[in-house]
Design a protein around this motif. Structure first.
Motif, PDB file in Angstrom:
ATOM      1  N   GLY A 190       0.801  -1.215   0.000  1.00  0.00           N
ATOM      2  CA  GLY A 190       0.000   0.000   0.000  1.00  0.00           C
ATOM      3  C   GLY A 190       0.830   1.260   0.000  1.00  0.00           C
ATOM      4  O   GLY A 190       0.520   2.219  -0.709  1.00  0.00           O
ATOM      5  N   VAL A 191       1.895   1.290   0.794  1.00  0.00           N
ATOM      6  CA  VAL A 191       2.751   2.479   0.868  1.00  0.00           C
ATOM      7  C   VAL A 191       3.380   2.754  -0.492  1.00  0.00           C
ATOM      8  O   VAL A 191       3.432   3.904  -0.948  1.00  0.00           O
ATOM      9  N   ARG A 192       3.829   1.703  -1.152  1.00  0.00           N
ATOM     10  CA  ARG A 192       4.465   1.867  -2.471  1.00  0.00           C
ATOM     11  C   ARG A 192       3.480   2.447  -3.484  1.00  0.00           C
ATOM     12  O   ARG A 192       3.841   3.333  -4.272  1.00  0.00           O
ATOM     13  N   VAL A 193       2.243   1.964  -3.445  1.00  0.00           N
ATOM     14  CA  VAL A 193       1.222   2.454  -4.378  1.00  0.00           C
ATOM     15  C   VAL A 193       0.969   3.942  -4.154  1.00  0.00           C
ATOM     16  O   VAL A 193       0.908   4.736  -5.100  1.00  0.00           O
ATOM     17  N   LEU A 194       0.824   4.331  -2.890  1.00  0.00           N
ATOM     18  CA  LEU A 194       0.556   5.728  -2.587  1.00  0.00           C
ATOM     19  C   LEU A 194       1.746   6.625  -2.919  1.00  0.00           C
ATOM     20  O   LEU A 194       1.569   7.768  -3.346  1.00  0.00           O
ATOM     21  N   LEU A 195       2.957   6.109  -2.734  1.00  0.00           N
ATOM     22  CA  LEU A 195       4.146   6.876  -3.119  1.00  0.00           C
ATOM     23  C   LEU A 195       4.158   7.138  -4.621  1.00  0.00           C
ATOM     24  O   LEU A 195       4.545   8.222  -5.073  1.00  0.00           O
ATOM     25  N   GLN A 196       3.717   6.151  -5.394  1.00  0.00           N
ATOM     26  CA  GLN A 196       3.645   6.320  -6.847  1.00  0.00           C
ATOM     27  C   GLN A 196       2.617   7.376  -7.244  1.00  0.00           C
ATOM     28  O   GLN A 196       2.716   7.971  -8.311  1.00  0.00           O
ATOM     29  N   HIS A 197       1.640   7.598  -6.369  1.00  0.00           N
ATOM     30  CA  HIS A 197       0.599   8.591  -6.645  1.00  0.00           C
ATOM     31  C   HIS A 197       0.862   9.920  -5.931  1.00  0.00           C
ATOM     32  O   HIS A 197      -0.048  10.731  -5.753  1.00  0.00           O
ATOM     33  N   GLY A 198       2.098  10.144  -5.509  1.00  0.00           N
ATOM     34  CA  GLY A 198       2.491  11.445  -4.974  1.00  0.00           C
ATOM     35  C   GLY A 198       1.971  11.757  -3.588  1.00  0.00           C
ATOM     36  O   GLY A 198       1.709  12.922  -3.266  1.00  0.00           O
ATOM     37  N   ILE A 199       1.847  10.740  -2.729  1.00  0.00           N
ATOM     38  CA  ILE A 199       1.267  10.968  -1.405  1.00  0.00           C
ATOM     39  C   ILE A 199       2.129  11.897  -0.554  1.00  0.00           C
ATOM     40  O   ILE A 199       1.591  12.649   0.275  1.00  0.00           O
ATOM     41  N   VAL A 200       3.446  11.891  -0.741  1.00  0.00           N
ATOM     42  CA  VAL A 200       4.308  12.772   0.060  1.00  0.00           C
ATOM     43  C   VAL A 200       4.001  14.240  -0.245  1.00  0.00           C
ATOM     44  O   VAL A 200       3.822  15.060   0.669  1.00  0.00           O
ATOM     45  N   LYS A 201       3.925  14.567  -1.512  1.00  0.00           N
ATOM     46  CA  LYS A 201       3.606  15.933  -1.926  1.00  0.00           C
ATOM     47  C   LYS A 201       2.255  16.371  -1.366  1.00  0.00           C
ATOM     48  O   LYS A 201       2.117  17.471  -0.797  1.00  0.00           O
ATOM     49  N   PHE A 202       1.254  15.514  -1.475  1.00  0.00           N
ATOM     50  CA  PHE A 202      -0.086  15.903  -1.045  1.00  0.00           C
ATOM     51  C   PHE A 202      -0.240  15.879   0.471  1.00  0.00           C
ATOM     52  O   PHE A 202      -1.114  16.558   1.009  1.00  0.00           O
ATOM     53  N   THR A 203       0.617  15.143   1.168  1.00  0.00           N
ATOM     54  CA  THR A 203       0.633  15.223   2.628  1.00  0.00           C
ATOM     55  C   THR A 203       1.112  16.599   3.072  1.00  0.00           C
ATOM     56  O   THR A 203       0.543  17.206   3.996  1.00  0.00           O
ATOM     57  N   LEU A 204       2.151  17.103   2.424  1.00  0.00           N
ATOM     58  CA  LEU A 204       2.644  18.445   2.736  1.00  0.00           C
ATOM     59  C   LEU A 204       1.580  19.496   2.430  1.00  0.00           C
ATOM     60  O   LEU A 204       1.394  20.453   3.200  1.00  0.00           O
ATOM     61  N   ILE A 205       0.868  19.329   1.317  1.00  0.00           N
ATOM     62  CA  ILE A 205      -0.213  20.257   0.964  1.00  0.00           C
ATOM     63  C   ILE A 205      -1.320  20.195   2.020  1.00  0.00           C
ATOM     64  O   ILE A 205      -1.868  21.227   2.425  1.00  0.00           O
ATOM     65  N   ALA A 206      -1.641  18.979   2.483  1.00  0.00           N
ATOM     66  CA  ALA A 206      -2.671  18.821   3.523  1.00  0.00           C
ATOM     67  C   ALA A 206      -2.272  19.541   4.804  1.00  0.00           C
ATOM     68  O   ALA A 206      -3.106  20.185   5.464  1.00  0.00           O
ATOM     69  N   MET A 207      -1.002  19.447   5.174  1.00  0.00           N
ATOM     70  CA  MET A 207      -0.531  20.085   6.407  1.00  0.00           C
ATOM     71  C   MET A 207      -0.566  21.607   6.287  1.00  0.00           C
ATOM     72  O   MET A 207      -0.998  22.305   7.211  1.00  0.00           O
ATOM     73  N   ILE A 208      -0.126  22.136   5.151  1.00  0.00           N
ATOM     74  CA  ILE A 208      -0.099  23.594   4.965  1.00  0.00           C
ATOM     75  C   ILE A 208      -1.513  24.158   4.936  1.00  0.00           C
ATOM     76  O   ILE A 208      -1.823  25.141   5.618  1.00  0.00           O
ATOM     77  N   THR A 209      -2.394  23.537   4.167  1.00  0.00           N
ATOM     78  CA  THR A 209      -3.775  24.030   4.090  1.00  0.00           C
ATOM     79  C   THR A 209      -4.522  23.790   5.397  1.00  0.00           C
ATOM     80  O   THR A 209      -5.427  24.558   5.752  1.00  0.00           O
ATOM     81  N   GLY A 210      -4.137  22.746   6.137  1.00  0.00           N
ATOM     82  CA  GLY A 210      -4.776  22.479   7.417  1.00  0.00           C
ATOM     83  C   GLY A 210      -4.532  23.592   8.417  1.00  0.00           C
ATOM     84  O   GLY A 210      -5.403  23.934   9.225  1.00  0.00           O
ATOM     85  N   VAL A 211      -3.346  24.172   8.377  1.00  0.00           N
ATOM     86  CA  VAL A 211      -3.024  25.285   9.271  1.00  0.00           C
ATOM     87  C   VAL A 211      -3.961  26.458   9.006  1.00  0.00           C
ATOM     88  O   VAL A 211      -4.479  27.084   9.939  1.00  0.00           O
TER      89      VAL A 211
END
Length: 428
Positions: free
Chosen positions: A212-233
């Motif tokens: 599962g982690v590999r699949v999400l990494l292929q779909h840019g989960i790291v980038k969108f996690t950072l976006i989630a954190m910034i917009t969450g603030v």
């Protein structure tokens, strides 16, 4: 031709039914979660300390964030009907327990409100999954718009209730609303399942895709996690401190600040619809460029806040800045998360991203409360500008740049080889 049109009409009707049901359920969630903030002044007047209410709020957000992570993963294996209805029902029960135990047993009430946060976190991930897997991508985005709008509308709805009822009356009404939605969702979901409007297990991760982690990494989960954190603030912490900013920095009375805040939240509630229009028309369906545009505009408006002290213009810039940042969040939750349906991990990914968002909001809320007194509102606004600049850096389409750069090098090499052959008299 007629049969194709009928099939398309049926898909539209099914999407409207699913989206309307999910939006109503999410309105109940956001009405319930905004009750405490709306009734805090009345609770303080009744003798409850601001410190105690602050502890209740903090525990709620911690439990809600943890619940998003856990329930998002559980939602991959349990039907949405059971997850959503259980979450609504339990939240209503724990809300009542808090309401009627806070005077005699404040520690038990604290725990009850934390459990309410965990229960409400059972809704979003499974709901996004059922929408993504049972509607076409374009309709999934529209459905997401519905419950995104509901999330914004919950705050002023709680404020109106708080103005009309006692604080206990507001909490009881919230539990009644959650109970009604539990019954409605259960029977409507069951009917849709029987009619095959909603089905489960259509999309699953293939073995050859890897873990599962590999699949999400292929779909840019790291980038969108950072976006989630910034917009969450911004969408959680900045909006939370908005009434205080209006009162302290702009100099309005507390009553006027409350009215301005209510009007601002109504305007902010249109963010999702404006963002999707921009995404589909000017941006021509390019998610990365839409997110980049939104962070750029948010940074610009927050900067204008810092340099413009005229209250009306300053407030307008703040609202536009929050809306622009919210536009990036809209792309995240209305476009990216439903777009993961082929991975079979929509619920888990959505829960993880929401968890990341609330963790960032929880940390930033504490930091902002100290920053207000230590560095002042003016410098804090520049911190918000810095966050939006970080959002711009995160959302830059690096893959497009790399692809264009590589393509340019290949074309240059081909031209060089062509001219060399022409010079030597060789056939091209």
């Amino acid at each position: 031709m007629k049969s194709i049109r009928l099939q398309q009409d049926k898909k539209v009707i099914n999407a409207v039914c699913i989206g309307s049901l999910c939006s109503a359920a999410y309105l109940a969630v956001y009405f319930a979660r905004n009750i405490l903030g709306a009734v805090t002044p009345k609770m303080i007047e009744a003798g409850y300390s601001a410190e105690y209410i602050g502890r209740v709020s903090s525990l709620y957000f911690i439990a809600y964030a943890a619940g998003q992570l856990i329930n998002g993963a559980v939602g991959e294996h349990v039907r949405a009907r059971y997850m959503i209805c259980s979450g609504l029902l339990l939240a209503g029960v724990f809300n009542l327990l808090f309401c009627f135990s806070v005077a005699e047993a404040p520690s038990a009430a604290l725990l009850a409100y934390g459990m309410m946060g965990f229960s409400l976190a059972m809704i979003y991930g499974p709901m996004t999954k059922v929408v993504a897997e049972n509607t076409e991508p374009v309709y999934a985005t529209r459905c997401s718009l519905g419950y995104t709008f509901a999330s914004f509308f919950g705050s002023p709805m709680a404020g109106v209730a708080a103005a009309a009822l006692t604080w206990r009356g507001v909490m009881v009404s919230g539990s009644v609303f959650l109970g009604i939605m539990t019954a409605g969702c259960f029977f409507i979901f069951r009917d849709m399942e029987r009619k095959k409007i909603i089905t489960y297990g259509r999309y699953a991760r293939r073995k050859e895709q890897g873990g599962g982690v590999r699949v999400l990494l292929q779909h840019g989960i790291v980038k969108f996690t950072l976006i989630a954190m910034i917009t969450g603030v911004v969408r959680t912490t900045v909006v939370f401190w908005m009434p205080t900013y209006i009162s302290q920095y702009l100099g309005f009375s507390s009553d006027t600040a409350a009215l301005i805040f209510t009007a601002a939240t109504f305007i902010i509630s249109s963010t999702a619809f404006i963002t999707i229009f921009i995404y589909e028309k000017p941006m021509k369906g390019n998610m990365d460029r839409t997110i980049l545009l939104m962070f750029s505009l948010a940074g610009l408006f927050f900067f204008l806040m810092a340099v413009c002290r005229q209250p009306v213009l300053n407030m307008a810039c703040m609202v536009l800045g929050v809306m622009a940042s919210g536009g990036a969040a809209t792309m995240l939750y209305s476009r990216y998360c439903p777009g993961l349906r082929d991975t079979g991990m929509v619920s888990a990914a959505t829960g993880f991203l929401d968890f990341s968002s609330y963790v960032a909001a929880s940390v930033s809320s504490t930091l902002f409360s100290h920053a207000i007194t230590q560095i002042g509102w003016g410098r804090l606004i520049m911190v918000w500008c810095g966050l939006m600049a970080a959002g711009v850096l995160v959302s830059l389409p690096y893959k497009e740049f790399i692809h264009s750069y590589s393509s340019g090098i290949r074309k240059a090499r081909c031209r060089t080889i062509f001219y060399k052959r022409q010079k030597n008299g060789d056939s091209p």
